[in-house]
Every structure is written in C-alpha cells, then in structure tokens.
Design a protein around this motif. Structure first.
Motif, PDB file in Angstrom:
ATOM      1  N   LEU A 259       0.821  -1.221   0.000  1.00  0.00           N
ATOM      2  CA  LEU A 259       0.000   0.000   0.000  1.00  0.00           C
ATOM      3  C   LEU A 259       0.850   1.264   0.000  1.00  0.00           C
ATOM      4  CD1 LEU A 259      -2.932  -1.020   2.370  1.00  0.00           C
ATOM      5  CD2 LEU A 259      -2.858  -1.018  -0.130  1.00  0.00           C
TER       6      LEU A 259
ATOM      7  N   THR B 121       5.056   4.766  18.966  1.00  0.00           N
ATOM      8  CA  THR B 121       5.402   6.179  18.837  1.00  0.00           C
ATOM      9  C   THR B 121       6.163   6.431  17.535  1.00  0.00           C
ATOM     10  OG1 THR B 121       5.530   6.278  21.246  1.00  0.00           O
ATOM     11  CG2 THR B 121       6.475   8.120  20.034  1.00  0.00           C
TER      12      THR B 121
ATOM     13  N   GLU C 267       5.902   4.681  14.833  1.00  0.00           N
ATOM     14  CA  GLU C 267       4.911   4.519  13.758  1.00  0.00           C
ATOM     15  C   GLU C 267       4.141   5.822  13.503  1.00  0.00           C
ATOM     16  OE1 GLU C 267       3.408   2.144  11.547  1.00  0.00           O
ATOM     17  OE2 GLU C 267       5.438   1.382  11.726  1.00  0.00           O
ATOM     18  N   VAL C 268       3.662   6.442  14.589  1.00  0.00           N
ATOM     19  CA  VAL C 268       2.850   7.655  14.399  1.00  0.00           C
ATOM     20  C   VAL C 268       3.703   8.860  14.032  1.00  0.00           C
ATOM     21  CG1 VAL C 268       1.008   6.870  15.939  1.00  0.00           C
ATOM     22  CG2 VAL C 268       2.816   8.358  16.845  1.00  0.00           C
ATOM     23  N   ASN C 269       5.005   8.768  14.290  1.00  0.00           N
ATOM     24  CA  ASN C 269       5.897   9.901  13.999  1.00  0.00           C
ATOM     25  C   ASN C 269       6.422   9.911  12.566  1.00  0.00           C
ATOM     26  OD1 ASN C 269       5.730  11.327  16.369  1.00  0.00           O
ATOM     27  ND2 ASN C 269       7.466  10.285  17.341  1.00  0.00           N
ATOM     28  N   ARG C 270       5.895   9.035  11.716  1.00  0.00           N
ATOM     29  CA  ARG C 270       6.446   8.958  10.359  1.00  0.00           C
ATOM     30  C   ARG C 270       6.011  10.121   9.466  1.00  0.00           C
ATOM     31  NH1 ARG C 270       5.862   3.768   7.294  1.00  0.00           N
ATOM     32  NH2 ARG C 270       3.727   3.785   8.055  1.00  0.00           N
ATOM     33  N   GLY C 271       5.067  10.907   9.921  1.00  0.00           N
ATOM     34  CA  GLY C 271       4.688  12.099   9.151  1.00  0.00           C
ATOM     35  C   GLY C 271       3.321  11.995   8.520  1.00  0.00           C
ATOM     36  N   HIS C 272       2.646  13.128   8.434  1.00  0.00           N
ATOM     37  CA  HIS C 272       1.263  13.160   7.949  1.00  0.00           C
ATOM     38  C   HIS C 272       1.116  12.682   6.513  1.00  0.00           C
ATOM     39  CE1 HIS C 272      -0.660  16.115  11.052  1.00  0.00           C
ATOM     40  NE2 HIS C 272       0.258  15.363  11.621  1.00  0.00           N
ATOM     41  N   HIS C 273       2.229  12.673   5.756  1.00  0.00           N
ATOM     42  CA  HIS C 273       2.147  12.342   4.327  1.00  0.00           C
ATOM     43  C   HIS C 273       2.075  10.839   4.065  1.00  0.00           C
ATOM     44  CE1 HIS C 273       6.261  11.811   5.583  1.00  0.00           C
ATOM     45  NE2 HIS C 273       6.474  11.088   4.497  1.00  0.00           N
ATOM     46  N   ILE C 274       2.274  10.013   5.105  1.00  0.00           N
ATOM     47  CA  ILE C 274       2.367   8.555   4.894  1.00  0.00           C
ATOM     48  C   ILE C 274       1.090   8.028   4.213  1.00  0.00           C
ATOM     49  CG2 ILE C 274       2.465   6.320   6.096  1.00  0.00           C
ATOM     50  CD1 ILE C 274       5.156   7.707   6.003  1.00  0.00           C
ATOM     51  N   ARG C 275       1.280   7.423   3.057  1.00  0.00           N
ATOM     52  CA  ARG C 275       0.155   6.846   2.293  1.00  0.00           C
ATOM     53  C   ARG C 275      -1.012   7.823   2.175  1.00  0.00           C
ATOM     54  NH1 ARG C 275       0.366   0.578   4.640  1.00  0.00           N
ATOM     55  NH2 ARG C 275       2.573   0.310   4.220  1.00  0.00           N
ATOM     56  N   ALA C 276      -0.660   9.082   1.930  1.00  0.00           N
ATOM     57  CA  ALA C 276      -1.672  10.139   1.898  1.00  0.00           C
ATOM     58  C   ALA C 276      -2.652   9.962   0.745  1.00  0.00           C
ATOM     59  CB  ALA C 276      -0.997  11.506   1.806  1.00  0.00           C
ATOM     60  N   ASP C 277      -2.259   9.220  -0.291  1.00  0.00           N
ATOM     61  CA  ASP C 277      -3.153   9.051  -1.440  1.00  0.00           C
ATOM     62  C   ASP C 277      -4.041   7.816  -1.327  1.00  0.00           C
ATOM     63  OD1 ASP C 277      -1.165   7.196  -1.659  1.00  0.00           O
ATOM     64  OD2 ASP C 277      -0.582   7.707  -3.718  1.00  0.00           O
ATOM     65  N   LEU C 278      -3.959   7.113  -0.209  1.00  0.00           N
ATOM     66  CA  LEU C 278      -4.667   5.828  -0.104  1.00  0.00           C
ATOM     67  C   LEU C 278      -6.183   5.996  -0.234  1.00  0.00           C
ATOM     68  CD1 LEU C 278      -4.413   2.794   0.316  1.00  0.00           C
ATOM     69  CD2 LEU C 278      -4.337   3.186   2.782  1.00  0.00           C
ATOM     70  N   LEU C 279      -6.745   6.932   0.518  1.00  0.00           N
ATOM     71  CA  LEU C 279      -8.197   7.136   0.450  1.00  0.00           C
ATOM     72  C   LEU C 279      -8.627   7.522  -0.959  1.00  0.00           C
ATOM     73  CD1 LEU C 279     -10.954   7.286   1.852  1.00  0.00           C
ATOM     74  CD2 LEU C 279     -10.380   9.581   2.636  1.00  0.00           C
TER      75      LEU C 279
END
Lengths: 255, 255
Positions: free
Chosen positions: A141, A226, A228-240
């Motif tokens: 993904l 922690t 995992e959540v710190n990887r950045g807002h862009h992670i798989r941003a196009d998935l939806l």
C-alpha cells in the motif's frame, strides 16, 4: 499460557513471519492447495468478494521490492497479491441488468477487505502446515496506484496484501504479544486502569528484541507505536483517494 | 481438486459455517485458547490494532439478535466481537506526547481491519480444531452505531465482525466455491473471456442448494449476487458516517 489441546492450535501459537527463504520453488500442486485453502474460508454473504493474483515476473517483483522497501521478497518462492474484488460481481449484476450501486459502497468495500484478509490467513495456516513460511505484506500500500497499474486492476478492485512464501531459511524467535488484559475485554470495551500490564509488556518485548539472534535492537512496544505515528502526515496520503478512484466508498443517502 | 497433504489443510477445506449449536458452554480454558490463537496471528507493522470483546449478557445478545436478524446466535455457546482498535495505540502515543494524526488515517483503519479479520480466522481455525463450530457475522454492521453504544466503544475503535461459537448440532453440506479461474489469476487481473465457468458454477451451486438437507431452495450464484445488489441504496447507508464519527478515514494531504 493455557494448555495447548491439539496440533492445529499448536501451529497457530507457533506462527512467526518468515523473511529468509531457501532457493526452492513451490510445485503447482502446492500452489493449488494454497488457493483451495483460501477459497474454503468464509466470505461475507457468501459473495466471494476477493481475488488472488500470483506474481512471478521478475521485473514486476522488482517493482514490488521497491514499492514495499523489502527486497527480500525477491528471494521468496512464490508471491501472491490479495485483491478486494467487487468487479466480478459487478459483471454479474450488469449481465442481469441489476443496479450495481451497492457494490460501490463502504459496506461492500469492507466486505471485500474481510474476505481477502480471512482468505489470507487460510493461506498462511495452510502454508505453515506444509512446512512453508510466509510474511503478509501490507507494505504494497506504499504505492497502491502503481500496484493497480502493474496488476491491471479494474474498477471495483483494490490491492490489499502481498504474501511472500517459501521454504524457511531461518527460525525467528516467537515475538511476545500484548498481555491479554490489554486486548481482550468482557461485555464492554475497558482498557486496564493502570499502565502496569503495558509496562511489563514493554520490558518483555525489549528483552525479546535485545536477545533475538538477528536484527537485535533496543525497542519497546510503546516506542514502536510512537515511531509509527511519527512517520509524518504524508504517509500513504493518497490511499483514500486511490480507493475512491477505484469506485469504492461512494457517498450514500438513507433514502 | 488437488490432493490434500495434511490434516490442517484437510480441516481448512472442510470448513462450514455452523448456526445450530448444542446446549453446552465453552470452558474458560477453551476461551483462553481461542484468544491466544487470535493473538498469535500476524498484525500489520506488529501494531496489534484490534481488540476482542466477549458478550455474554443475555439482554445484550438479544439486541445483537435483533440487529443482525439472526436469533440463532442466542443458542451459541460463546459470542465474540472483533473490533478495529487504534484507541489503545492512541493512549500510548498521547502518553509519549507523539502526534497521533496517522492513527486517524485510512491506512490505519485498513490496518485495523486486516488485523481483526486475520485474527478472526485464527479463532475460526482454532475453534474447529477443538471440535467447535462457528459463524462469522458481518451482520452486526446492520446497526454499527448501536453496537458501538452497547459495547462502549471509544474513539478510534469500530466493531467489525461477530463470531458465534459452539458445539455443532448439525453438519451442513460443503458449499461449492467459485471455479478457480474466476478468482485466481496469473500476473495480471484477467477474468475468463467467456461465461462458461460461471454458468457451470451456477449449476453446481443450484444443485447444492436444492439437495442440501435443510433450508433447500432454488438459487444460483448469479441470482444470489443480483439479490444482494437489489436490496436498495439505503442498505447500511450510515456505515461510512459511523466510521468517520469514530475518528477514522480523515482527510490527508501529501504535504
């Protein structure tokens, strides 16, 4: 730890993800058996809303290695992709002149994800029973759009999970799971009131990571989450968007 | 049909959903074993993003029977609800002062659905190995809002599947699955060019439905799918909203 009552439960409790494989391919009979095992899992409303694709083309697998960031998949003996699939049922509905709207809904997307995931676990269980090892790979993904193109996936399909399978070339230590009281509740959702169980689990998992024979490191569960959540807002941003582009999750009114 | 190579694959190929149960409860040791089997399944990024709730309160189960339209669940020996869960990891992230945004994304919702579904199948496989039978129930989604209230589910959790388990009081015939060529492809997605395989499957399934010992009826796969899509646009129309109300599937930008 409860007493283990039979060899099947014993196998389930001994599951570990395998990422190192011997240089030995699967036979067609083995692959058939894995597909059959997958197909005999339950599906939502018996609608069989998933498909399985075998990827053997080396060039395509190299693309998968890049997308997932896991080049070891190239050493696996066989690679499956599990696909959410309402396209087949869309063709059936169209041939019957039925309104296919429902196939585009969140409900039917979820049903496809259930079906594909449950079938995935049957492949895992069957593979391990045959002396094989495997890893389920959600990392496809990382670039779902590219996977869609590589596999020629039509509308109302979506790639969900890869499965890399082969003859194990290592035997990783069993990774300790969350304490039961953190994940299993009676009657209503209720996490433990204090952090004791979680802190003890952190220590247990830290000891596992420090002592394991390969890739040892200093890590706890809370630190892992922690990170995992710190990887950045862009992670798989196009998935939806990609799921919606394939025709799923349409707006739906109650009328 | 490939040759079956071991008792575990044999069990997988003999799966049938059980909806009639003997009047015999599970022991605590059996329930523990099912939970352990669930916990030892793979989870996405080892983040263990699901929870399991046992529902035993008769009044609550009666609500489940109404919501699902399946009163036979009241005769099961035990009832689990599988929950997508990022709430536990949200508490961990907050305690570490980490930005929890990613836990709200489509990606993490999907990961939770994978984890819960895969763990569900481990419960099914373990239950059957212990001489039990079960049915996975997606029908709890008929009223997800009410299930959320009944189970006290917090933000970043969502009920996905029920599992009704017990000692089988019948042995339904094995239901034939889609022909392999309809669901399994090489390298790229490719349904068969003609309808022959599907038509043959319709005949096979029709014979199964006509000849089975209980609840026999005239039904084919294509007719079943057509009936499914003809249930009306309103079916589970609030599902997407309910998932979003729980904090999942937030908009996400690439920046």
């Amino acid at each position: 730890m409860s007493s283990i009552t039979n060899p099947i439960v014993e196998q389930l409790l001994n599951h570990r993800s395998i990422r190192h494989f011997k240089n030995k391919k699967l036979t067609d009979a083995q692959i058939d058996e894995l597909i059959e095992a997958a197909q005999h899992a339950s599906t939502s409303t018996f609608s069989q809303q998933y498909s399985i694709i075998s990827v053997t083309d080396r060039h395509v697998l190299e693309e998968f290695a890049k997308i997932t960031g896991h080049p070891w998949l190239l050493e696996s003996a066989h690679y499956f992709v599990m696909v959410a699939d309402q396209y087949r049922n869309l063709q059936i509905a169209k041939a019957q002149n039925a309104d296919p709207f429902l196939l585009h809904t969140t409900d039917k997307f979820l049903a496809s994800v259930f079906d594909a995931s449950i079938a995935t676990e049957n492949i895992m269980v069957a593979a391990e029973s045959m002396g094989l090892g495997a890893t389920i790979m959600g990392s496809i993904l990382n670039d779902s759009k590219k996977i869609i193109n590589l596999l020629g996936l039509p509308q109302l399909t979506f790639p969900l999970l890869g499965i890399a399978i082969g003859y194990p070339d290592d035997q990783p230590e069993l990774k300790p799971r969350l304490p039961k009281e953190e994940i299993y509740f009676q009657e209503r959702y209720q996490l433990p009131a204090d952090q004791t169980a979680l802190q003890q689990y952190d220590q247990l998992l830290q000891a596992y990571y420090q002592n394991r024979s390969s890739n040892s490191r200093d890590e706890t569960f809370t630190h892992h989450i922690t990170s995992e959540v710190n990887r950045g807002h862009h992670i798989r941003a196009d998935l939806l968007n990609n799921i919606q582009s394939q025709g799923f999750l349409v707006a739906q009114t109650k009328d």
